[in-house]
Design a protein around this motif. Sequence first.
Motif, mmCIF file in Angstrom:
data_model
loop_
_atom_site.group_PDB
_atom_site.id
_atom_site.type_symbol
_atom_site.label_atom_id
_atom_site.label_comp_id
_atom_site.label_asym_id
_atom_site.label_seq_id
_atom_site.Cartn_x
_atom_site.Cartn_y
_atom_site.Cartn_z
ATOM 1 N N TYR A 35 -1.186 -0.694 8.090
ATOM 2 C CA TYR A 35 -2.138 -0.541 7.220
ATOM 3 C C TYR A 35 -3.605 -0.988 7.587
ATOM 4 C CZ TYR A 35 1.907 -0.786 4.390
ATOM 5 O OH TYR A 35 3.104 -0.773 3.855
ATOM 6 N N ASP A 36 -4.854 -0.194 7.380
ATOM 7 C CA ASP A 36 -6.141 -0.549 7.962
ATOM 8 C C ASP A 36 -6.536 -1.748 7.765
ATOM 9 O OD1 ASP A 36 -5.811 1.897 9.253
ATOM 10 O OD2 ASP A 36 -7.112 3.074 7.840
ATOM 11 N N SER A 37 -5.943 -2.045 6.395
ATOM 12 C CA SER A 37 -6.632 -3.611 5.775
ATOM 13 C C SER A 37 -5.690 -3.996 4.722
ATOM 14 C CB SER A 37 -8.001 -3.189 5.153
ATOM 15 O OG SER A 37 -7.739 -2.428 4.065
ATOM 16 N N ALA A 38 -5.864 -5.260 4.262
ATOM 17 C CA ALA A 38 -5.053 -5.869 3.562
ATOM 18 C C ALA A 38 -5.097 -4.951 1.977
ATOM 19 C CB ALA A 38 -5.321 -7.423 3.194
ATOM 20 N N GLU A 39 -6.454 -4.713 1.810
ATOM 21 C CA GLU A 39 -6.554 -3.987 0.541
ATOM 22 C C GLU A 39 -6.003 -2.303 0.531
ATOM 23 O OE1 GLU A 39 -9.072 -5.268 2.434
ATOM 24 O OE2 GLU A 39 -9.704 -6.614 1.088
ATOM 25 N N GLN A 40 -5.815 -1.964 1.687
ATOM 26 C CA GLN A 40 -4.926 -0.663 1.614
ATOM 27 C C GLN A 40 -3.559 -0.931 1.640
ATOM 28 O OE1 GLN A 40 -4.139 1.343 5.534
ATOM 29 N NE2 GLN A 40 -5.294 3.152 4.792
ATOM 30 N N ALA A 41 -3.045 -2.280 2.161
ATOM 31 C CA ALA A 41 -1.623 -2.503 2.079
ATOM 32 C C ALA A 41 -1.235 -2.751 0.511
ATOM 33 C CB ALA A 41 -1.379 -3.575 2.869
ATOM 34 N N GLU A 42 -2.225 -3.365 -0.281
ATOM 35 C CA GLU A 42 -1.964 -3.670 -1.504
ATOM 36 C C GLU A 42 -2.067 -2.234 -2.451
ATOM 37 O OE1 GLU A 42 -5.321 -5.202 -3.825
ATOM 38 O OE2 GLU A 42 -4.067 -6.584 -4.984
ATOM 39 N N ALA A 43 -2.653 -1.624 -1.928
ATOM 40 C CA ALA A 43 -2.899 -0.345 -3.032
ATOM 41 C C ALA A 43 -1.821 0.661 -2.584
ATOM 42 C CB ALA A 43 -4.457 0.529 -2.569
ATOM 43 N N ARG A 44 -1.233 0.653 -1.247
ATOM 44 C CA ARG A 44 0.010 1.487 -1.263
ATOM 45 C C ARG A 44 1.258 1.087 -2.036
ATOM 46 N NH1 ARG A 44 0.523 3.748 4.954
ATOM 47 N NH2 ARG A 44 -1.849 4.186 4.312
ATOM 48 N N PHE A 45 1.345 -0.177 -2.217
ATOM 49 C CA PHE A 45 2.528 -0.825 -2.967
ATOM 50 C C PHE A 45 2.067 -0.373 -4.392
ATOM 51 C CE2 PHE A 45 5.625 -2.935 -0.760
ATOM 52 C CZ PHE A 45 5.358 -3.168 0.496
ATOM 53 N N ASP A 51 1.465 11.445 1.668
ATOM 54 C CA ASP A 51 1.260 11.467 3.222
ATOM 55 C C ASP A 51 1.230 9.973 3.783
ATOM 56 O OD1 ASP A 51 1.681 14.139 4.252
ATOM 57 O OD2 ASP A 51 -0.569 14.489 3.494
ATOM 58 N N GLU A 52 1.780 9.050 2.817
ATOM 59 C CA GLU A 52 1.728 7.456 3.116
ATOM 60 C C GLU A 52 2.984 6.904 2.843
ATOM 61 O OE1 GLU A 52 -2.950 7.088 1.212
ATOM 62 O OE2 GLU A 52 -1.166 6.545 0.104
ATOM 63 N N PHE A 53 3.272 5.988 3.877
ATOM 64 C CA PHE A 53 4.524 5.501 3.802
ATOM 65 C C PHE A 53 4.519 4.033 3.952
ATOM 66 C CE2 PHE A 53 4.736 9.868 5.190
ATOM 67 C CZ PHE A 53 6.047 10.178 4.512
ATOM 68 N N ILE A 54 5.677 3.373 3.607
ATOM 69 C CA ILE A 54 5.748 1.782 3.327
ATOM 70 C C ILE A 54 6.630 1.130 4.501
ATOM 71 C CG2 ILE A 54 5.918 -0.199 1.928
ATOM 72 C CD1 ILE A 54 5.060 1.351 -0.594
ATOM 73 N N TYR A 55 7.686 1.634 4.231
ATOM 74 C CA TYR A 55 9.072 1.440 5.066
ATOM 75 C C TYR A 55 10.081 2.275 5.118
ATOM 76 C CZ TYR A 55 12.601 -2.290 6.465
ATOM 77 O OH TYR A 55 13.513 -3.231 6.830
#
Length: 392
Positions: A35-45, A51-55
């Motif tokens: 993730y580019d930032s902590a905010e992006q990680a939060e948003a993705r969850f 086109d976005e993946f987590i795990y």
Amino acid sequence: MNNWNSRTKLVHAGTRRSQYGEVAEAIFLTQGFVYDSAEQAEARFIETGPDEFIYARYGNPTVRMLEERMAATEGTEDAFATASGMAAVNGALVSLLKAGDHVVAARQLFGSCLYILNNVLGRYGVEVTLVDGTNLAEWEAAVRPGTKAVFFESVSNPTLEIMDIAGIARIAHRVGALVVVDNVFATPLESRAVALGADAVIYSTTKHVDGQGRCLGGMILGTKEFIRKTVEPYLKHTGGAMSPFNAWVMLKGIETLDLRVRAAADSAKAIAEAIQGHGKLAHVIYPGLADHAQHALAASQMPNGGTLLALDLKGGKEAAFRFLNALRIFTITNNLGDSKSLVTHPATTTHSSLTDEARAVAGIGPGLVRVSIGLEDTQDLIEDVMKALEAA
Ligand SMILES: Cc1ncc(COP(=O)(O)O)c(C=O)c1O
């Protein structure tokens, strides 16, 4: 893409390209994503875009390509890839059902499917009724308000009985039950399961999709609602995901599915015709032969008679074993759907855990041999079978 014919979809549907513009599908052999930032990680969850993946247990770009390719080919809105065909059967049924629900299933099932119905679902309070899947009156008598799902193999393993998808779906839908079809033997080639009323379609991609005996895999196909709201939450937390490597192998396998399945089915029909009436055989079972009990139904549901046949040898187990041991091109194994021709003695292998009585009810006698046709020369295969029949 929706206007493309099946062969074009099998080659192109679902393709995603990285910034490098590769022609062949890339293999993203990665567990995690940056993730580019902590905010992006939060948003993705909170919400993950297409086109976005987590795990990789939740999803992976290579796996997603195969899911989208198979959904486009099958004509469903979505799909979820699994570690094996059995993970797909288990995932579809267990994610859907809860204690107190009722399921009706055909009794003509692969042994592991029967295990899930008889040994797993019952333990969690799901009531299961097994019926003769070819008899619509039995389905009619078994379903009731509260029947949550019906489950069957469209072509049964190993006796190649054909289930009437449209007839069973009509009966199931009257009580609001979901129609879950294991379409492995019919193959995804020009599958009509959804058009005939299936709500969810399952494949062991281990078989014809890989097609070359390498990787395990499975696929659950259905509506976006069923896949994302029911199947995905269960599978992503219980770990039945397909490996990206296996998905990549299968993306290449599925490109040639049409050519392979047609060639194998042509050989299967030629072999069935060549050995029909042979003195050593009590019966040749092949849905593409006019004497198959459900030939017309098979022709209406499948583009051809399929790549499998079943031979019932007159001399029981001894004759069947002599036949298997005399084959030179066919390989003795319990798998199917390979470019290599394969033979199996179900009574002593895939269906050996059934009681004698259950095997007799299922039509799996000691002389029955399941034959999966591959891509070798048809005439060579006919000669191999003929010589082995003489030895039997
Ligand atoms: C009809 C059917 N369904 C499901 C499966 C399970 O597939 P897998 O071996 O990929 O778990 C098989 C395997 O032979 C099968 O024949």
